[in-house]
Design an enzyme around this catalytic site. Structure first.
Site, short mmCIF file in Angstrom:
data_model
loop_
_atom_site.label_atom_id
_atom_site.label_comp_id
_atom_site.label_asym_id
_atom_site.label_seq_id
_atom_site.Cartn_x
_atom_site.Cartn_y
_atom_site.Cartn_z
N SER A 7 -45.70 37.64 33.35
CA SER A 7 -46.99 37.75 32.67
C SER A 7 -47.52 39.18 32.72
O SER A 7 -48.38 39.54 31.93
CB SER A 7 -47.99 36.81 33.34
OG SER A 7 -48.04 37.09 34.72
N TYR A 38 -51.24 34.21 33.51
CA TYR A 38 -50.67 32.92 33.11
C TYR A 38 -51.11 31.82 34.09
O TYR A 38 -51.08 30.65 33.75
CB TYR A 38 -49.14 32.97 33.13
CG TYR A 38 -48.47 33.63 31.93
CD1 TYR A 38 -49.20 34.39 31.01
CD2 TYR A 38 -47.11 33.48 31.72
CE1 TYR A 38 -48.56 34.99 29.94
CE2 TYR A 38 -46.46 34.07 30.63
CZ TYR A 38 -47.20 34.83 29.75
OH TYR A 38 -46.57 35.40 28.68
N GLY A 39 -51.45 32.25 35.30
CA GLY A 39 -51.65 31.31 36.40
C GLY A 39 -52.77 30.31 36.22
O GLY A 39 -52.87 29.35 36.98
N ASN A 70 -43.63 33.04 38.47
CA ASN A 70 -43.59 31.67 39.01
C ASN A 70 -44.29 30.68 38.09
O ASN A 70 -43.82 29.55 37.92
CB ASN A 70 -44.26 31.62 40.38
CG ASN A 70 -43.36 32.14 41.47
OD1 ASN A 70 -42.70 31.38 42.16
ND2 ASN A 70 -43.28 33.46 41.60
N GLU A 149 -54.13 43.38 41.90
CA GLU A 149 -54.39 44.20 40.71
C GLU A 149 -55.41 45.31 41.02
O GLU A 149 -55.33 46.39 40.48
CB GLU A 149 -54.94 43.31 39.57
CG GLU A 149 -53.96 42.26 39.08
CD GLU A 149 -53.07 42.77 37.96
OE1 GLU A 149 -53.47 43.67 37.24
OE2 GLU A 149 -51.95 42.23 37.85
N THR A 182 -45.33 36.21 41.95
CA THR A 182 -44.68 37.52 41.96
C THR A 182 -45.58 38.65 42.51
O THR A 182 -45.07 39.69 42.90
CB THR A 182 -44.26 37.89 40.53
OG1 THR A 182 -45.35 37.61 39.66
CG2 THR A 182 -43.06 37.09 40.11
N HIS A 183 -46.89 38.46 42.50
CA HIS A 183 -47.77 39.49 43.05
C HIS A 183 -47.79 39.50 44.58
O HIS A 183 -48.12 40.49 45.20
CB HIS A 183 -49.21 39.27 42.59
CG HIS A 183 -49.52 39.81 41.23
ND1 HIS A 183 -48.91 39.32 40.10
CD2 HIS A 183 -50.38 40.77 40.81
CE1 HIS A 183 -49.40 39.96 39.04
NE2 HIS A 183 -50.28 40.85 39.45
N1 DGL Z 1 -46.80 36.34 37.53
C1 DGL Z 1 -47.67 35.25 37.89
C2 DGL Z 1 -46.91 34.29 38.81
O1 DGL Z 1 -45.93 34.64 39.44
C3 DGL Z 1 -48.93 35.73 38.56
C4 DGL Z 1 -49.89 36.40 37.62
C5 DGL Z 1 -50.46 35.48 36.57
O2 DGL Z 1 -51.22 34.55 36.91
O3 DGL Z 1 -50.15 35.70 35.42
O4 DGL Z 1 -47.31 33.16 38.92
#
Ligand code: DGL
Length: 255
Positions: A7, A38-39, A70, A149, A182-183
């Site tokens: 994302s 996306y979360g 994820n 972030e 991933t963060h």
């Molecule tokens: N990349 C998203 C994850 O691993 C985290 C950031 C988001 O919520 O977009 O779930």
């Protein structure tokens, strides 16, 4: 050529692990920064966005796709595998579940992630498919992404929030905590500090990178790594170079 998407910026933590294992295999990264996060989105929306990104990566010549998010892995991986039977699709959730099952000795695993990932129940499902005896305790930690972030990694507020989020997992005496977002590897020190020495804090990136290594180890590819985002801001560039440890050329792309 391996296509990797997330994302936004977090998937670069997965890229870092993949490049450690396969420095000579070119990758194309796409971060959907215009539509992050996306979360907190529905499965339908995440699937729609993921299809657009996979089309983009396929058009660029990628035959292998890594879902380095994820939330997208939880809600779109099966959908994408069905739709793109011509592509090989890896996802961070499957790798994370395997890594957690291998790591736990007491058969008590904690998983933290975004609300989309945790509410999907995907980790309980995947881990029980590997070993029915493993107990999985989950917790959504929605404030962790914005804290990363904002680079509030070393702030006392972040530690306080981590203590609140992780309290129950600590009480459940897990021996492995999987960072299911991933963060979160960027908060690893804070999270490990809160959980204490008895809990192994792990991420899925290195397991996934190991699997790719099996497939690509003898295939040094042609071409340069390329990084694309749907919206390019100075903030993204700063975060990206912080994660990758170097300045990286990033282009904006329409999908
Ligand atoms: N990349 C998203 C994850 O691993 C985290 C950031 C988001 O919520 O977009 O779930």
């Amino acid at each position: 050529m391996i296509g990797i998407f997330d994302s936004g910026v977090g998937g670069l933590t997965v890229v870092k692990e993949i490049k450690k294992e396969l420095p000579d295999v070119p990758i194309i990264y796409f971060g959907d920064t215009a539509r992050l996060p996306y979360g907190n989105k529905s499965a339908e929306t995440i699937q729609k966005f993921s299809v657009e990104i996979v089309d983009f990566l396929e058009n660029k010549g990628c035959k292998t796709i890594v879902i380095a998010c994820n939330s997208a892995s939880a809600l779109a991986a099966d959908y994408l595998r069905e739709k793109y039977s011509n592509l090989e699709i890896y996802d961070v959730v499957s790798s994370g579940a395997e890594a957690a099952a291998e790591s736990t000795e007491k058969k008590k695993v904690g998983v933290i992630g975004t609300a989309a990932t945790i509410n999907s129940g995907v980790y309980e499902k995947k881990i029980s498919e590997i070993d029915l005896e493993i107990k999985v305790f989950t917790k959504a930690c929605p404030l962790f992404v914005p804290l990363v972030e904002e680079n509030w990694i070393k702030r006392p507020e972040t530690k306080k929030i981590a203590r609140t989020y992780l309290r129950e997992l600590k009480l459940n005496k897990i021996d492995t905590l999987l960072l299911g977002c991933t963060h979160y590897p960027l908060l690893e020190k804070v999270i490990s500090g809160v959980m204490g020495r008895r809990t192994r804090v792990i991420a899925s990136g290195s397991k996934l990178a190991g699997k790719l290594h099996e497939k690509f180890r003898d295939q040094a590819g042609k071409g340069k790594d390329k990084y694309y985002v749907s919206d390019l801001t100075p903030h993204f560039k700063t975060l990206a170079s912080r994660i990758l440890g170097k300045n990286t050329e990033i282009e904006k792309a329409e999908i």
